[in-house]
Write a protein that holds these residues in place. Structure first.
Motif, PDB file in Angstrom:
ATOM      1  N   LEU A   1      28.273 -86.440 -38.193  1.00 26.37           N
ATOM      2  CA  LEU A   1      27.981 -86.318 -36.767  1.00 26.37           C
ATOM      3  C   LEU A   1      29.138 -86.835 -35.923  1.00 26.37           C
ATOM      4  O   LEU A   1      29.472 -86.269 -34.876  1.00 26.37           O
ATOM      5  CB  LEU A   1      26.692 -87.072 -36.434  1.00 26.37           C
ATOM      6  CG  LEU A   1      25.390 -86.486 -36.990  1.00 26.37           C
ATOM      7  CD1 LEU A   1      24.225 -87.431 -36.738  1.00 26.37           C
ATOM      8  CD2 LEU A   1      25.113 -85.116 -36.368  1.00 26.37           C
TER       9      LEU A   1
ATOM     10  N   SER B   1      32.226 -86.752 -36.642  1.00 23.50           N
ATOM     11  CA  SER B   1      33.445 -85.939 -36.786  1.00 23.50           C
ATOM     12  C   SER B   1      33.672 -85.005 -35.609  1.00 23.50           C
ATOM     13  O   SER B   1      34.784 -84.484 -35.428  1.00 23.50           O
ATOM     14  CB  SER B   1      33.391 -85.135 -38.089  1.00 23.50           C
ATOM     15  OG  SER B   1      32.350 -84.177 -38.049  1.00 23.50           O
ATOM     16  N   VAL B   2      32.649 -84.800 -34.798  1.00 24.17           N
ATOM     17  CA  VAL B   2      32.827 -83.977 -33.594  1.00 24.17           C
ATOM     18  C   VAL B   2      33.920 -84.563 -32.704  1.00 24.17           C
ATOM     19  O   VAL B   2      34.660 -83.833 -32.021  1.00 24.17           O
ATOM     20  CB  VAL B   2      31.491 -83.873 -32.823  1.00 24.17           C
ATOM     21  CG1 VAL B   2      31.678 -83.140 -31.507  1.00 24.17           C
ATOM     22  CG2 VAL B   2      30.444 -83.178 -33.676  1.00 24.17           C
ATOM     23  N   ALA B   3      34.055 -85.890 -32.734  1.00 22.03           N
ATOM     24  CA  ALA B   3      35.061 -86.546 -31.888  1.00 22.03           C
ATOM     25  C   ALA B   3      36.481 -86.178 -32.292  1.00 22.03           C
ATOM     26  O   ALA B   3      37.419 -86.364 -31.501  1.00 22.03           O
ATOM     27  CB  ALA B   3      34.882 -88.062 -31.949  1.00 22.03           C
TER      28      ALA B   3
ATOM     29  N   LEU C   1      37.672 -83.388 -32.455  1.00 26.51           N
ATOM     30  CA  LEU C   1      38.114 -82.263 -31.629  1.00 26.51           C
ATOM     31  C   LEU C   1      38.811 -82.740 -30.357  1.00 26.51           C
ATOM     32  O   LEU C   1      39.501 -81.954 -29.703  1.00 26.51           O
ATOM     33  CB  LEU C   1      36.905 -81.399 -31.252  1.00 26.51           C
ATOM     34  CG  LEU C   1      36.127 -80.772 -32.418  1.00 26.51           C
ATOM     35  CD1 LEU C   1      34.881 -80.063 -31.911  1.00 26.51           C
ATOM     36  CD2 LEU C   1      37.020 -79.815 -33.199  1.00 26.51           C
TER      37      LEU C   1
ATOM     38  N   THR D   1      36.635 -91.396 -27.366  1.00 23.64           N
ATOM     39  CA  THR D   1      36.419 -91.903 -28.720  1.00 23.64           C
ATOM     40  C   THR D   1      36.198 -93.409 -28.703  1.00 23.64           C
ATOM     41  O   THR D   1      35.342 -93.942 -29.426  1.00 23.64           O
ATOM     42  CB  THR D   1      37.615 -91.561 -29.628  1.00 23.64           C
ATOM     43  OG1 THR D   1      37.761 -90.136 -29.695  1.00 23.64           O
ATOM     44  CG2 THR D   1      37.413 -92.106 -31.034  1.00 23.64           C
TER      45      THR D   1
END
Length: 307
Positions: free
Chosen positions: A71, A73-75, A77, A87
């Motif tokens: 979840l 890992s979206v950061a 981007l 972040t």
């Protein structure tokens, strides 16, 4: 380095305001959410024989880390200064620099005032040992050891993995560390099921624990370095002896040693065994060493962000 800047933002936010009670009341806390997932896995899978429990304990580690870090890992981007800021805000609840200080200060204040009962109650909030049998020195040791060890687990290790891997790194680390806290116990219920979680936690803390010890040694003087290098490897934990040893040397007191639990006495070797026991004043000095060490960590993050 964007990740280092993000971790500096997270450290700064937590140092300044912590995790506000109002925010906790409204949305809770991400570590509590992770804990809920761990509890569901444990209730569903912690049964059967030893081999089955170890296997499903390993599966729990995989599931919890995959969901949590996935979840986050979206950061990845995000990019640039704005990405670092966002972040950092998202990483903020995974750094416990202020709450750790406040919890230990809550022990130090009554102990310094001669209120042993109040100090025992406060230290029971942060350690698992039998506090009813602790005298002034025992309470002080418990509080200082918790401060030193959790400086690694609660601050330096999350920042370390966040610098390396961004938000998935800090979230994944906290998932592992939370599993160790919840199921990584040598008890009948958890010894098999939490075995993998405990071992993984040992591995991910190898570098951060030693780094925390170095920070304390740099701000605590030459004795801190000498005691750490001499005594850390004799500690029951492969990691906790490093920050605790440095703290013992910096304060000129002895730490670790025998500790009382509800069911047994753990005969642990001393750190800086020839020194006197700590007291309430030593706890105050320990908090000062901790503050200087965390400032040094912030300076290192700032330097990395400028590279």
């Amino acid at each position: 380095m964007m990740f280092a800047l993000a971790m500096l933002v997270a450290l700064g936010l937590d140092a300044l305001i912590g995790w506000p009670d109002g925010l906790y009341a409204r949305v809770g806390h991400p570590v509590v959410w992770i804990g809920g997932l761990i509890s569901r896995c444990e209730k569903a899978w912690n049964r059967g024989g030893r081999g089955r429990r170890i296997g499903f304990g390993a599966l729990t580690v995989l599931v919890v880390v995959a969901v949590s870090a996935g979840l986050a890992s979206v950061a990845l981007l995000l990019d640039g200064w704005l990405g670092a800021l966002v972040t950092g805000v998202l990483a903020w609840p995974f750094v416990a620099v202020r709450s750790l200080h406040d919890h230990v200060a809550a022990v130090a204040r009554p102990l310094a005032a001669g209120d042993l009962g109040g100090a025992r109650h406060a230290v029971s909030m942060i350690v698992g040992r039998d506090v009813t049998r602790l005298d002034e020195a025992g309470v002080a040791r418990a509080g200082i050891e918790s401060l030193a060890e959790n400086a690694s687990d609660g601050v330096i290790a999350p920042l370390f993995w966040g610098c390396l891997l961004g938000l998935p790194g800090i979230v994944g680390y906290k998932a592992i560390n939370t599993m160790d806290s919840m199921i990584g116990h040598r008890s009948e219920r958890y010894e098999a099921f939490g075995k993998v979680a405990a071992r993984v936690d040992d591995v991910v803390n190898l570098i951060p624990a030693r780094l925390t010890g170095v920070f304390f040694a740099l701000v605590g003087g030459g004795a801190a370095w000498r005691v750490m290098m001499r005594d850390a490897r004799g500690h029951r934990s492969p990691n906790a002896g490093w920050p605790e040893g440095a703290m013992a040397g910096a304060l000129g007191v002895r730490l670790s040693g025998p500790r009382f639990y509800e069911t047994h006495v753990a005969e642990e070797p001393w750190l800086n065994g020839g020194a006197p026991d700590p007291d309430g004043a030593a706890m105050g000095r320990a908090l000062a060493v901790y503050r200087r060490g965390m400032v040094l960590a912030g300076v290192v993050l700032a330097a990395l962000a400028l590279v």
